[in-house]
Design an enzyme around this catalytic site. Structure first.
Site, PDB file in Angstrom:
ATOM      1  N   GLU A 118      -5.305  36.861 -16.493  1.00  0.00           N
ATOM      2  CA  GLU A 118      -4.801  35.604 -15.732  1.00  0.00           C
ATOM      3  C   GLU A 118      -5.549  34.461 -16.659  1.00  0.00           C
ATOM      4  O   GLU A 118      -6.726  34.346 -16.653  1.00  0.00           O
ATOM      5  CB  GLU A 118      -4.970  35.731 -14.258  1.00  0.00           C
ATOM      6  CG  GLU A 118      -4.888  34.395 -13.563  1.00  0.00           C
ATOM      7  CD  GLU A 118      -3.598  33.609 -13.785  1.00  0.00           C
ATOM      8  OE1 GLU A 118      -2.534  34.443 -13.601  1.00  0.00           O
ATOM      9  OE2 GLU A 118      -3.123  32.523 -14.379  1.00  0.00           O
ATOM     10  N   ASN A 149      -5.503  35.427 -22.581  1.00  0.00           N
ATOM     11  CA  ASN A 149      -3.993  35.637 -22.864  1.00  0.00           C
ATOM     12  C   ASN A 149      -3.712  37.293 -22.670  1.00  0.00           C
ATOM     13  O   ASN A 149      -4.116  37.947 -23.698  1.00  0.00           O
ATOM     14  CB  ASN A 149      -3.816  35.167 -24.238  1.00  0.00           C
ATOM     15  CG  ASN A 149      -2.289  35.161 -24.622  1.00  0.00           C
ATOM     16  OD1 ASN A 149      -1.477  35.758 -23.918  1.00  0.00           O
ATOM     17  ND2 ASN A 149      -1.960  34.732 -25.723  1.00  0.00           N
ATOM     18  N   ASP A 170       4.706  39.685 -16.687  1.00  0.00           N
ATOM     19  CA  ASP A 170       5.358  38.717 -15.719  1.00  0.00           C
ATOM     20  C   ASP A 170       5.184  37.104 -15.985  1.00  0.00           C
ATOM     21  O   ASP A 170       4.529  36.421 -15.155  1.00  0.00           O
ATOM     22  CB  ASP A 170       4.889  39.129 -14.202  1.00  0.00           C
ATOM     23  CG  ASP A 170       5.613  38.372 -13.166  1.00  0.00           C
ATOM     24  OD1 ASP A 170       6.761  37.799 -13.510  1.00  0.00           O
ATOM     25  OD2 ASP A 170       4.953  38.222 -12.072  1.00  0.00           O
TER      26      ASP A 170
HETATM   27  C1  LIG Z   1       4.686  34.687 -12.666  1.00  0.00           C
HETATM   28  S1  LIG Z   1       2.958  34.586 -12.452  1.00  0.00           S
HETATM   29  C2  LIG Z   1       2.436  36.087 -12.027  1.00  0.00           C
HETATM   30  C3  LIG Z   1       2.775  36.756 -10.733  1.00  0.00           C
HETATM   31  C4  LIG Z   1       2.159  37.814 -10.463  1.00  0.00           C
HETATM   32  N1  LIG Z   1       2.492  39.019 -11.615  1.00  0.00           N
HETATM   33  C5  LIG Z   1       2.883  38.503  -9.058  1.00  0.00           C
HETATM   34  O1  LIG Z   1       3.840  39.133  -9.249  1.00  0.00           O
HETATM   35  O2  LIG Z   1       2.243  38.262  -7.985  1.00  0.00           O
HETATM   36  C6  LIG Z   1       2.567  34.156 -13.876  1.00  0.00           C
HETATM   37  C7  LIG Z   1       0.973  33.797 -14.051  1.00  0.00           C
HETATM   38  O3  LIG Z   1       0.633  34.099 -15.539  1.00  0.00           O
HETATM   39  C8  LIG Z   1      -0.380  32.949 -15.834  1.00  0.00           C
HETATM   40  N2  LIG Z   1      -0.338  32.932 -17.279  1.00  0.00           N
HETATM   41  C9  LIG Z   1       0.443  32.216 -18.156  1.00  0.00           C
HETATM   42  N3  LIG Z   1       0.338  32.381 -19.402  1.00  0.00           N
HETATM   43  C10 LIG Z   1      -0.586  33.537 -19.589  1.00  0.00           C
HETATM   44  C11 LIG Z   1      -1.063  34.114 -20.536  1.00  0.00           C
HETATM   45  N4  LIG Z   1      -0.452  34.154 -21.819  1.00  0.00           N
HETATM   46  N5  LIG Z   1      -1.811  35.309 -20.358  1.00  0.00           N
HETATM   47  C12 LIG Z   1      -2.056  35.588 -18.908  1.00  0.00           C
HETATM   48  N6  LIG Z   1      -1.838  34.636 -17.983  1.00  0.00           N
HETATM   49  C13 LIG Z   1      -0.997  33.774 -18.195  1.00  0.00           C
HETATM   50  C14 LIG Z   1       0.195  31.734 -14.979  1.00  0.00           C
HETATM   51  O4  LIG Z   1      -1.216  31.237 -14.854  1.00  0.00           O
HETATM   52  C15 LIG Z   1       0.551  32.592 -13.613  1.00  0.00           C
HETATM   53  O5  LIG Z   1      -0.579  32.830 -12.761  1.00  0.00           O
END
Ligand SMILES: C[S@@+](CC[C@H](N)C(=O)[O-])C[C@H]1O[C@@H](n2cnc3c(N)ncnc32)[C@H](O)[C@@H]1O
Length: 286
Positions: A118, A149, A170
């Site tokens: 995250e 990332n 996701d």
């Molecule tokens: C759609 S949400 C995730 C929801 C979670 N998978 C669920 O189903 O409960 C996407 C998340 O990815 C995080 N995020 C964005 N870019 C990212 C990256 N490159 N690597 C890891 N996390 C990232 C955002 O901060 C956000 O919290």
């Protein structure tokens, strides 16, 4: 740029489809007497309050999980999902919503492992707090979180030591480069670990990128895949907004197409916002 906060969307129609499928895939993985890893490249905050804060602003959960909460006569896979959420709502009123890492945790066994990425600093902190709330300290071996990332971090995890894994991809897709990042990540991951189950979430929008991403994924010469879409409303006249969501799954359990054929008409009936609600399901399993 990290403006996306999943708390605004927790428990909406897209979470419903994604989390029903995630639980069924994990349930299938846990049938075999061998440990597996769960890798969540975009884990979110873990647990979401539905009765205060961000989630109450648009109350997206009222068109999602709330519509199933007290519904009777649901197919088993939807019941499994509602029951999993009930574990975190002991007073039987729906007050909080477990995101993918917490739901996965609830479905996994002692020797299975969770590896969670995250990137948002606040959501990363909340993610760790969510697991602390379940009694897990930072020295536990079961759950590892990284403020990194996920597109890059997954490389170091594949192949996973038990040679079995379920991966949830996701991303927010707020940056349109996420579509290309998903394809690159999947290509690289399959080269490292071809037999994993990869669940890729994507939005249904009136712009070409989601479909282009699916077309590119299908061109990876996959032996086994499934693509399900869930439209909850007629696409808007102005061309903006998300009218549904989809999941593209590589190496799905062979039981998944049949399960989805059974539950998708029920989800359409329960979660439809207008008469444009519908689903599609296609799969190739050798
Ligand atoms: C759609 S949400 C995730 C929801 C979670 N998978 C669920 O189903 O409960 C996407 C998340 O990815 C995080 N995020 C964005 N870019 C990212 C990256 N490159 N690597 C890891 N996390 C990232 C955002 O901060 C956000 O919290």
């Amino acid at each position: 740029m990290l403006s996306y906060r999943h708390a605004f969307h927790a428990g909406n129609h897209a979470d419903v489809l994604k989390h029903i499928v995630l639980l069924q895939v994990l349930k299938y993985a846990a049938q075999k007497d061998k440990p597996f890893w769960y890798i969540d490249t975009h884990a979110g905050a873990g647990m979401y309050a539905l009765d205060k804060g961000y989630a109450t602003q648009n109350a997206e959960f009222s068109g999602g999980v709330s519509r199933l909460w007290d519904a009777g006569n649901l197919p088993q896979a939807i019941r499994d999902y509602v029951d999993a959420i009930r574990q975190f709502n002991p007073e039987s009123t729906l007050k909080c919503y477990p995101g993918s890492p917490i739901l996965a945790f609830s479905a996994m066994r002692a020797d299975d492992r969770l590896r969670l990425f995250e990137l948002h600093p606040n959501d990363y902190k909340l993610l760790n707090q969510s697991f602390k709330g379940l009694g897990l300290g930072p020295d536990n071996r079961k759950v590892m979180t990284e403020a990194q990332n996920g597109f890059a971090g997954i490389k170091a995890l594949l192949p996973p030591p038990p040679r079995r894994a379920v991966v949830l991809v996701d991303p927010p897709y707020e940056e349109k480069q996420d579509y290309a990042r998903v394809v690159e990540m999947v290509k690289d991951s399959l080269a490292r670990f071809a037999t994993g189950t990869y669940i890729i979430w994507y939005p249904l929008l009136q712009r070409p990128e989601p479909q282009q991403m699916i077309d590119k994924l299908k061109r990876l010469q996959l032996k086994n895949w499934l693509n399900v879409t869930f439209t909850v409303q007629t696409p808007s006249i102005d061309g903006f907004g998300m009218h549904g969501s989809g999941l593209f799954i590589i190496n799905p359990p062979w039981t998944l197409p049949g399960m989805l054929a059974g539950i998708m008409p029920v989800l359409v009936e329960k979660l439809a916002l207008d008469d444009g609600a519908d689903y599609t399901l296609e799969s190739r399993i050798e």
